[in-house]
Design a protein around this motif. Structure first.
Motif, PDB file in Angstrom:
ATOM      1  N   LYS A  52       0.807  -1.237   0.000  1.00  0.00           N
ATOM      2  CA  LYS A  52       0.000   0.000   0.000  1.00  0.00           C
ATOM      3  C   LYS A  52       0.837   1.282   0.000  1.00  0.00           C
ATOM      4  CE  LYS A  52      -4.208  -1.967   0.682  1.00  0.00           C
ATOM      5  NZ  LYS A  52      -3.905  -3.150  -0.150  1.00  0.00           N
ATOM      6  N   ALA A  53       2.004   1.182  -0.634  1.00  0.00           N
ATOM      7  CA  ALA A  53       2.823   2.388  -0.775  1.00  0.00           C
ATOM      8  C   ALA A  53       2.291   3.239  -1.926  1.00  0.00           C
ATOM      9  CB  ALA A  53       4.266   1.981  -1.038  1.00  0.00           C
ATOM     10  N   LYS A  54       2.809   4.469  -2.028  1.00  0.00           N
ATOM     11  CA  LYS A  54       2.515   5.320  -3.187  1.00  0.00           C
ATOM     12  C   LYS A  54       3.780   5.353  -4.044  1.00  0.00           C
ATOM     13  CE  LYS A  54      -0.413   8.289  -0.366  1.00  0.00           C
ATOM     14  NZ  LYS A  54      -0.564   9.647   0.236  1.00  0.00           N
ATOM     15  N   LEU A  55       3.660   4.929  -5.299  1.00  0.00           N
ATOM     16  CA  LEU A  55       4.863   4.773  -6.121  1.00  0.00           C
ATOM     17  C   LEU A  55       5.081   5.931  -7.077  1.00  0.00           C
ATOM     18  CD1 LEU A  55       5.050   1.050  -7.248  1.00  0.00           C
ATOM     19  CD2 LEU A  55       6.006   2.216  -5.275  1.00  0.00           C
ATOM     20  N   ILE A  56       6.283   6.478  -7.018  1.00  0.00           N
ATOM     21  CA  ILE A  56       6.693   7.475  -8.005  1.00  0.00           C
ATOM     22  C   ILE A  56       7.802   6.823  -8.812  1.00  0.00           C
ATOM     23  CG2 ILE A  56       7.661   9.778  -8.334  1.00  0.00           C
ATOM     24  CD1 ILE A  56       6.532  10.101  -5.273  1.00  0.00           C
ATOM     25  N   ILE A  57       7.495   6.476 -10.054  1.00  0.00           N
ATOM     26  CA  ILE A  57       8.427   5.702 -10.870  1.00  0.00           C
ATOM     27  C   ILE A  57       9.168   6.618 -11.838  1.00  0.00           C
ATOM     28  CG2 ILE A  57       8.563   3.945 -12.703  1.00  0.00           C
ATOM     29  CD1 ILE A  57       6.314   2.451 -11.311  1.00  0.00           C
ATOM     30  N   ALA A  58      10.488   6.379 -11.948  1.00  0.00           N
ATOM     31  CA  ALA A  58      11.286   7.145 -12.905  1.00  0.00           C
ATOM     32  C   ALA A  58      12.284   6.239 -13.602  1.00  0.00           C
ATOM     33  CB  ALA A  58      12.014   8.281 -12.194  1.00  0.00           C
ATOM     34  N   THR A  59      12.519   6.530 -14.871  1.00  0.00           N
ATOM     35  CA  THR A  59      13.502   5.798 -15.670  1.00  0.00           C
ATOM     36  C   THR A  59      14.093   6.754 -16.702  1.00  0.00           C
ATOM     37  OG1 THR A  59      13.846   3.920 -17.184  1.00  0.00           O
ATOM     38  CG2 THR A  59      11.749   5.060 -17.353  1.00  0.00           C
ATOM     39  N   HIS A  60      15.186   6.326 -17.323  1.00  0.00           N
ATOM     40  CA  HIS A  60      15.637   7.028 -18.526  1.00  0.00           C
ATOM     41  C   HIS A  60      15.151   6.219 -19.719  1.00  0.00           C
ATOM     42  CE1 HIS A  60      18.649   3.883 -18.285  1.00  0.00           C
ATOM     43  NE2 HIS A  60      19.029   4.167 -19.510  1.00  0.00           N
ATOM     44  N   LEU A  61      15.181   6.855 -20.878  1.00  0.00           N
ATOM     45  CA  LEU A  61      14.861   6.148 -22.123  1.00  0.00           C
ATOM     46  C   LEU A  61      15.768   6.749 -23.192  1.00  0.00           C
ATOM     47  CD1 LEU A  61      13.052   4.162 -23.732  1.00  0.00           C
ATOM     48  CD2 LEU A  61      11.451   6.037 -24.086  1.00  0.00           C
ATOM     49  N   GLY A  62      16.612   5.912 -23.783  1.00  0.00           N
ATOM     50  CA  GLY A  62      17.567   6.419 -24.773  1.00  0.00           C
ATOM     51  C   GLY A  62      18.550   7.369 -24.131  1.00  0.00           C
ATOM     52  N   ASP A  63      19.150   8.216 -24.951  1.00  0.00           N
ATOM     53  CA  ASP A  63      20.144   9.129 -24.400  1.00  0.00           C
ATOM     54  C   ASP A  63      19.992  10.551 -24.926  1.00  0.00           C
ATOM     55  OD1 ASP A  63      22.162   9.948 -22.825  1.00  0.00           O
ATOM     56  OD2 ASP A  63      23.754   8.866 -23.884  1.00  0.00           O
ATOM     57  N   PRO A  64      18.950  11.270 -24.441  1.00  0.00           N
ATOM     58  CA  PRO A  64      18.712  12.629 -24.945  1.00  0.00           C
ATOM     59  C   PRO A  64      19.694  13.682 -24.420  1.00  0.00           C
ATOM     60  CG  PRO A  64      17.090  12.052 -23.278  1.00  0.00           C
ATOM     61  CD  PRO A  64      17.913  10.824 -23.500  1.00  0.00           C
ATOM     62  N   GLN A  65      20.662  13.272 -23.597  1.00  0.00           N
ATOM     63  CA  GLN A  65      21.763  14.171 -23.194  1.00  0.00           C
ATOM     64  C   GLN A  65      21.303  15.447 -22.498  1.00  0.00           C
ATOM     65  OE1 GLN A  65      25.153  13.839 -23.562  1.00  0.00           O
ATOM     66  NE2 GLN A  65      24.970  11.751 -24.327  1.00  0.00           N
ATOM     67  N   GLY A  66      20.325  15.324 -21.627  1.00  0.00           N
ATOM     68  CA  GLY A  66      19.931  16.485 -20.828  1.00  0.00           C
ATOM     69  C   GLY A  66      18.991  17.453 -21.530  1.00  0.00           C
ATOM     70  N   LYS A  67      18.514  17.063 -22.730  1.00  0.00           N
ATOM     71  CA  LYS A  67      17.580  17.945 -23.448  1.00  0.00           C
ATOM     72  C   LYS A  67      16.260  17.211 -23.694  1.00  0.00           C
ATOM     73  CE  LYS A  67      21.123  20.322 -26.089  1.00  0.00           C
ATOM     74  NZ  LYS A  67      22.077  19.250 -26.417  1.00  0.00           N
ATOM     75  N   VAL A  68      15.195  18.015 -23.746  1.00  0.00           N
ATOM     76  CA  VAL A  68      13.883  17.411 -24.008  1.00  0.00           C
ATOM     77  C   VAL A  68      13.819  16.964 -25.467  1.00  0.00           C
ATOM     78  CG1 VAL A  68      11.393  17.824 -24.089  1.00  0.00           C
ATOM     79  CG2 VAL A  68      12.772  18.814 -22.238  1.00  0.00           C
ATOM     80  N   ASP A  69      13.461  15.713 -25.671  1.00  0.00           N
ATOM     81  CA  ASP A  69      13.314  15.164 -27.011  1.00  0.00           C
ATOM     82  C   ASP A  69      12.015  14.351 -27.000  1.00  0.00           C
ATOM     83  OD1 ASP A  69      13.322  13.634 -29.275  1.00  0.00           O
ATOM     84  OD2 ASP A  69      15.385  12.921 -29.067  1.00  0.00           O
ATOM     85  N   LYS A  70      10.975  14.980 -27.554  1.00  0.00           N
ATOM     86  CA  LYS A  70       9.620  14.400 -27.479  1.00  0.00           C
ATOM     87  C   LYS A  70       9.581  12.925 -27.867  1.00  0.00           C
ATOM     88  CE  LYS A  70       6.642  17.603 -26.195  1.00  0.00           C
ATOM     89  NZ  LYS A  70       6.714  18.966 -26.801  1.00  0.00           N
ATOM     90  N   LYS A  71      10.430  12.548 -28.841  1.00  0.00           N
ATOM     91  CA  LYS A  71      10.431  11.150 -29.314  1.00  0.00           C
ATOM     92  C   LYS A  71      10.841  10.182 -28.207  1.00  0.00           C
ATOM     93  CE  LYS A  71      13.168  11.649 -32.957  1.00  0.00           C
ATOM     94  NZ  LYS A  71      13.446  13.093 -32.982  1.00  0.00           N
TER      95      LYS A  71
END
Ligand code: ADP
Ligand code: MG
Length: 391
Positions: A52-71
């Motif tokens: 019954k925890a509250k989960l905040i999930i985070a991951t990386h995907l690919g390597d956008p190098q610190g910039k927003v890349d919608k894809k």
């Protein structure tokens, strides 16, 4: 070794958990091509939801190098996770700032919030303390279940632990235990190595050398050693910087009884003909693309006597039908021996592909999907993602 795992956590009801996962799945045109990494993360997620925890999930995907890349948005991952769990997963297209906190206040126990790609923020790659602090401020507890990035000094696996109590997820704990078992092997240990890049493989050879009875070499890696010993390798894959690396590795001991090289190979000749040849018959115009049948027999003898087996790197260009036999044979031998008496550990991007191709996956004791992190841990390199959770 001690693991501070989530099994030791009590009273998780309504606690906000920052769960770092490795959902860096292969994508094509916005679609998930293979979700095995997500499947592998479900055990920890379900464990925490049951508490019954509250989960905040985070991951990386690919390597956008610190910039927003919608894809490379993680939105499709959140949607897919919702399907896998048959639950609502709330996606927030952000990592920090005013947008997130009001959303988190609304969360009930057993609910999931999924954050945007960690590598959209420059602070992730630079292991920035302020970014880590902001991530940490979202939760009460931090859990690392992303072994595949635990050799990186990045905010969501490293600096964040300065600001939250940290624990190992169930998958990370299993990866660590599997590799530890290979590092304290039941002997004889036989190490099998192939693949391409000697620079990334040399630290592993060095680290496994003392405990190994034999190190069986194949693939492009073996070509470097063959050349070092003065054999003709023709036009085969070869790293021109390899000589000093091998010299250092062998400390100039030319006669080496542990490192075993192919005695025959499969080549493609100038006319494009494919043949198997004894190792001293390779011509300048030949390209070595697989180990030969006699080498397979030689390696089989040694594999069959092992109590522990570690395998990284294909024996040849197994992606092409003509050159897959050596690698497939090793996969089957590895599987047969590991489903029997030996403990078998295999890993590496292409090694896992080869094992899949062979249909032998389920017979090997542990197949690490963590590529670089597995190699780093086996090579006894620093693992910033494991400090404070593995002792
Ligand atoms: P892993 O990802 O399992 O650690 P590597 O990345 O080191 O493995 O190398 C795998 C690649 O090496 C494969 O794509 C394979 O085609 C290539 N390879 C292996 N042997 C040869 C060879 N003799 N000639 C050309 N390519 C080879
Ligand atoms: Mg690879």
């Amino acid at each position: 070794m001690k693991i501070r795992s989530i099994n030791s956590l009590r009273n998780l009801k309504d606690k906000k958990i920052f769960l770092r996962l490795d959902f860096n799945v292969p994508m094509k045109a916005g679609k998930i091509k293979d979700d095995y990494k997500m499947q592998a993360g479900l055990e920890t997620i379900n464990f925490l939801l049951n508490k019954k925890a509250k989960l905040i999930i985070a991951t990386h995907l690919g390597d956008p190098q610190g910039k927003v890349d919608k894809k490379l948005s993680t939105a499709p991952l959140a949607r897919h996770l919702a399907k896998l769990l048959s639950l609502n997963v709330k996606f927030i297209p952000s990592l920090t700032g005013a947008k997130i906190k009001p959303e988190l206040l609304k969360m009930k126990s057993g609910e999931i919030t999924f954050l945007e790609n960690l590598r959209f923020h420059p602070g992730e790659l630079s292991n920035d303390n302020n970014f880590a602090k902001e991530l940490a401020s979202l939760a009460d507890v931090y859990i690392n279940d992303a072994f595949a990035v635990s050799h990186r000094t990045q905010a969501s696996v490293s600096a964040i632990k300065k600001y939250l109590p940290a624990y190992a997820g169930l998958l990370l704990a299993k990866e660590v235990q599997a590799i530890q078992r290979a590092l304290k092997p039941k002997k004889p240990l036989v190490t099998i190595m192939g693949g391409a890049k000697i620079k990334t493989k040399a630290p592993l050879i060095k680290s496994l050398y003392p405990a190994s009875k034999f190190i069986l070499l194949g693939g492009g890696l073996a070509n470097n050693f063959l050349k070092f010993y003065g054999l003709e390798i023709g036009r085969s894959l070869y790293d021109k910087d390899s000589l000093p690396i091998i010299k250092k590795l062998l400390k100039n001991k030319l006669k080496n009884k542990k490192i075993i090289l192919p005695i025959d190979v499969v080549i493609k000749d100038r006319a494009g003909k494919i043949k198997s040849k004894k190792i001293n018959e390779v011509k300048k115009s030949d390209t070595i693309l697989d180990i030969g049948p006699e080498t397979v027999n030689l390696y089989a003898e040694k594999i069959k006597k092992a109590q522990t087996l570690i395998w990284n790197g294909p024996m040849g260009k197994f992606e092409e039908t003509h050159f897959k036999h050596g690698t497939m044979a090793i996969a089957r031998l590895m599987a047969a021996r590991s489903s029997g008496r030996a403990y078998g550990l295999a890993g590496g991007g292409e090694t896992v592909e080869a094992l899949k191709m062979s249909g032998m996956m389920e017979h090997v004791d542990w197949i690490s999907t963590a590529g670089g992190a597995m190699l780093a841990y086996l090579s006894k390199e620093k693992m910033p993602g494991l400090t404070k959770i593995i002792f």
